[in-house]
Design a protein around this motif. Sequence first.
Motif, PDB file in Angstrom:
ATOM      1  N   ARG A   1       0.975  -7.545   1.171  1.00  0.00           N
ATOM      2  CA  ARG A   1       1.996  -7.264   1.756  1.00  0.00           C
ATOM      3  C   ARG A   1       2.534  -7.680   3.516  1.00  0.00           C
ATOM      4  N   ALA A   2       1.034  -7.504   4.293  1.00  0.00           N
ATOM      5  CA  ALA A   2       1.658  -8.212   5.950  1.00  0.00           C
ATOM      6  C   ALA A   2       2.144  -9.331   5.683  1.00  0.00           C
TER       7      ALA A   2
ATOM      8  N   GLY B   1     -10.445  12.558   9.304  1.00  0.00           N
ATOM      9  CA  GLY B   1      -9.150  12.247   9.434  1.00  0.00           C
ATOM     10  C   GLY B   1      -8.265  11.000   9.450  1.00  0.00           C
ATOM     11  N   SER B   2      -8.503  10.434   9.262  1.00  0.00           N
ATOM     12  CA  SER B   2      -8.198   8.498   9.382  1.00  0.00           C
ATOM     13  C   SER B   2      -7.661   8.437   7.548  1.00  0.00           C
ATOM     14  N   SER B   3      -6.121   8.084   7.548  1.00  0.00           N
ATOM     15  CA  SER B   3      -5.759   7.319   6.698  1.00  0.00           C
ATOM     16  C   SER B   3      -6.438   6.171   5.477  1.00  0.00           C
ATOM     17  N   ILE B   4      -7.347   5.827   6.177  1.00  0.00           N
ATOM     18  CA  ILE B   4      -7.857   4.472   5.486  1.00  0.00           C
ATOM     19  C   ILE B   4      -8.231   5.457   4.282  1.00  0.00           C
ATOM     20  N   GLY B   5      -7.684   4.017   3.137  1.00  0.00           N
ATOM     21  CA  GLY B   5      -7.260   4.238   1.723  1.00  0.00           C
ATOM     22  C   GLY B   5      -9.478   4.213   1.065  1.00  0.00           C
ATOM     23  N   PRO B   6      -9.693   4.298  -0.396  1.00  0.00           N
ATOM     24  CA  PRO B   6     -11.630   4.026  -0.653  1.00  0.00           C
ATOM     25  C   PRO B   6     -11.880   2.677  -0.851  1.00  0.00           C
ATOM     26  N   ALA B   7     -13.205   2.217  -0.934  1.00  0.00           N
ATOM     27  CA  ALA B   7     -12.990   1.097  -1.655  1.00  0.00           C
ATOM     28  C   ALA B   7     -12.926   0.265  -1.960  1.00  0.00           C
TER      29      ALA B   7
ATOM     30  N   PRO C   1      -6.100   0.811   5.926  1.00  0.00           N
ATOM     31  CA  PRO C   1      -5.203   1.504   6.332  1.00  0.00           C
ATOM     32  C   PRO C   1      -3.862   1.452   4.967  1.00  0.00           C
ATOM     33  N   PRO C   2      -3.000   2.452   4.980  1.00  0.00           N
ATOM     34  CA  PRO C   2      -1.654   1.986   3.953  1.00  0.00           C
ATOM     35  C   PRO C   2      -1.152   0.945   4.749  1.00  0.00           C
ATOM     36  N   GLU C   3      -0.849   0.296   6.026  1.00  0.00           N
ATOM     37  CA  GLU C   3      -0.436  -0.766   6.009  1.00  0.00           C
ATOM     38  C   GLU C   3      -1.144  -1.573   7.133  1.00  0.00           C
ATOM     39  N   LEU C   4      -0.846  -2.776   7.025  1.00  0.00           N
ATOM     40  CA  LEU C   4      -1.954  -3.864   7.946  1.00  0.00           C
ATOM     41  C   LEU C   4      -0.515  -4.414   8.537  1.00  0.00           C
ATOM     42  N   GLY C   5      -0.825  -5.255  10.327  1.00  0.00           N
ATOM     43  CA  GLY C   5      -0.306  -5.773  10.707  1.00  0.00           C
ATOM     44  C   GLY C   5      -1.128  -6.318  12.153  1.00  0.00           C
ATOM     45  N   PRO C   6      -0.246  -7.265  12.963  1.00  0.00           N
ATOM     46  CA  PRO C   6      -0.384  -7.451  13.592  1.00  0.00           C
ATOM     47  C   PRO C   6      -0.686  -6.207  15.302  1.00  0.00           C
ATOM     48  N   GLU C   7      -0.126  -5.683  15.193  1.00  0.00           N
ATOM     49  CA  GLU C   7       0.121  -3.935  15.435  1.00  0.00           C
ATOM     50  C   GLU C   7      -0.632  -3.039  14.959  1.00  0.00           C
ATOM     51  N   ARG C   8      -1.818  -3.045  14.168  1.00  0.00           N
ATOM     52  CA  ARG C   8      -2.384  -1.786  13.320  1.00  0.00           C
ATOM     53  C   ARG C   8      -3.673  -1.829  12.964  1.00  0.00           C
ATOM     54  N   PRO C   9      -4.384  -0.975  12.965  1.00  0.00           N
ATOM     55  CA  PRO C   9      -5.488  -0.920  13.314  1.00  0.00           C
ATOM     56  C   PRO C   9      -5.946  -2.139  11.762  1.00  0.00           C
ATOM     57  N   PRO C  10      -7.667  -2.801  11.896  1.00  0.00           N
ATOM     58  CA  PRO C  10      -8.135  -3.485  10.511  1.00  0.00           C
ATOM     59  C   PRO C  10      -8.225  -3.113   9.309  1.00  0.00           C
TER      60      PRO C  10
ATOM     61  N   CYS D   1      -6.995   2.729  16.602  1.00  0.00           N
ATOM     62  CA  CYS D   1      -8.060   1.600  15.772  1.00  0.00           C
ATOM     63  C   CYS D   1      -9.097   2.851  15.735  1.00  0.00           C
ATOM     64  N   VAL D   2      -9.701   3.855  16.767  1.00  0.00           N
ATOM     65  CA  VAL D   2      -9.681   4.903  16.989  1.00  0.00           C
ATOM     66  C   VAL D   2     -10.154   5.447  15.811  1.00  0.00           C
ATOM     67  N   ALA D   3      -9.392   5.734  15.296  1.00  0.00           N
ATOM     68  CA  ALA D   3      -8.790   7.254  14.722  1.00  0.00           C
ATOM     69  C   ALA D   3      -9.012   6.459  12.743  1.00  0.00           C
ATOM     70  N   GLU D   4      -8.714   5.240  13.156  1.00  0.00           N
ATOM     71  CA  GLU D   4      -8.500   4.744  11.702  1.00  0.00           C
ATOM     72  C   GLU D   4      -9.249   3.333  11.041  1.00  0.00           C
ATOM     73  N   ALA D   5     -10.411   2.897  12.284  1.00  0.00           N
ATOM     74  CA  ALA D   5     -11.180   1.922  11.333  1.00  0.00           C
ATOM     75  C   ALA D   5     -12.507   2.397  12.462  1.00  0.00           C
ATOM     76  N   GLY D   6     -12.951   3.917  13.331  1.00  0.00           N
ATOM     77  CA  GLY D   6     -13.915   4.205  14.207  1.00  0.00           C
ATOM     78  C   GLY D   6     -14.649   3.239  15.104  1.00  0.00           C
ATOM     79  N   MET D   7     -13.366   2.492  15.522  1.00  0.00           N
ATOM     80  CA  MET D   7     -13.934   1.177  16.876  1.00  0.00           C
ATOM     81  C   MET D   7     -13.529   2.480  17.414  1.00  0.00           C
ATOM     82  N   ALA D   8     -14.349   1.563  18.853  1.00  0.00           N
ATOM     83  CA  ALA D   8     -15.006   2.959  19.823  1.00  0.00           C
ATOM     84  C   ALA D   8     -14.158   1.789  21.613  1.00  0.00           C
TER      85      ALA D   8
END
Length: 250
Positions: free
Chosen positions: A71-72, A104-110, A130-139, A189-196
């Motif tokens: 989709r992205a 609380g992340s909305s990331i989907g299952p593996a 995550p539900p959607e990906l894009g240049p201004e969204r988490p990886p 990115c912190v909330a959805e992918a655990g980045m710091a």
Amino acid sequence: MPTGIDHVVIAVADPDAAAAELTERVGLAFTGGGRHRGRGTFNRLAFLGDAYLELIGVEDAEAAQGWAVGRAAVRSLEGGGGFVTYALADDAIRGTVARLQANGSSIGPAIHGSRQGSGEERVEWWTATPPELGPERPPFLIKHAAWGAEWGTAAMYERRAFVHPLGSPTKLIGLKLGVRDPVALATSCVAEAGMAFAWFGATHVATIGRHVVRLAAAGIGSEQPTVWIAASVDRPRSTTALGLRFVVRP
């Protein structure tokens, strides 16, 4: 937890032509790739040490709508293509996803995925997006099946030693992304992918294993996404292609 950037996704109308352009202009060889059967996309890959660049094309836009990367890619190509997203390598992907979801992340299952690689070998992986990906969204997160001609032990050693047309082996160093709101994206990115992230002036910086991701406000010398690559070159080189800037440095 993620151990580094696994790959950078770039949407292009013609992956073969785009690969030839980057070979000529940047000096990178594209030696992998194949078709995501049933998902409407296909790709060419340039391996940069343990990471890689993915040039993704869409051959069936309807089928591509069935997965987040597809989709992205469709959305990107509607605007002319270019940087789409990036993936973080995570060999413990299921545990990481469970921890993120519990917080609380909305990331989907593996989810298992595959494509037919060169020589019709089946290349397999697991991704959590995550539900959607894009240049201004988490990886998103990815774990590769560590076997075969692309991801087996011998293949990884060969990849690290492979001499690209620019004259040496290469390694991915990191990414710099110019975005509308770096604070909001870093927080996501912190909330959805655990980045710091750490904040250095106007730039938010995340160190993921051996790689760095920098988020800067668009318009402050960062209009184009930048891919940093290490190689044995005399001096840094900068080339713009496919809507990105590629910097090769010693």
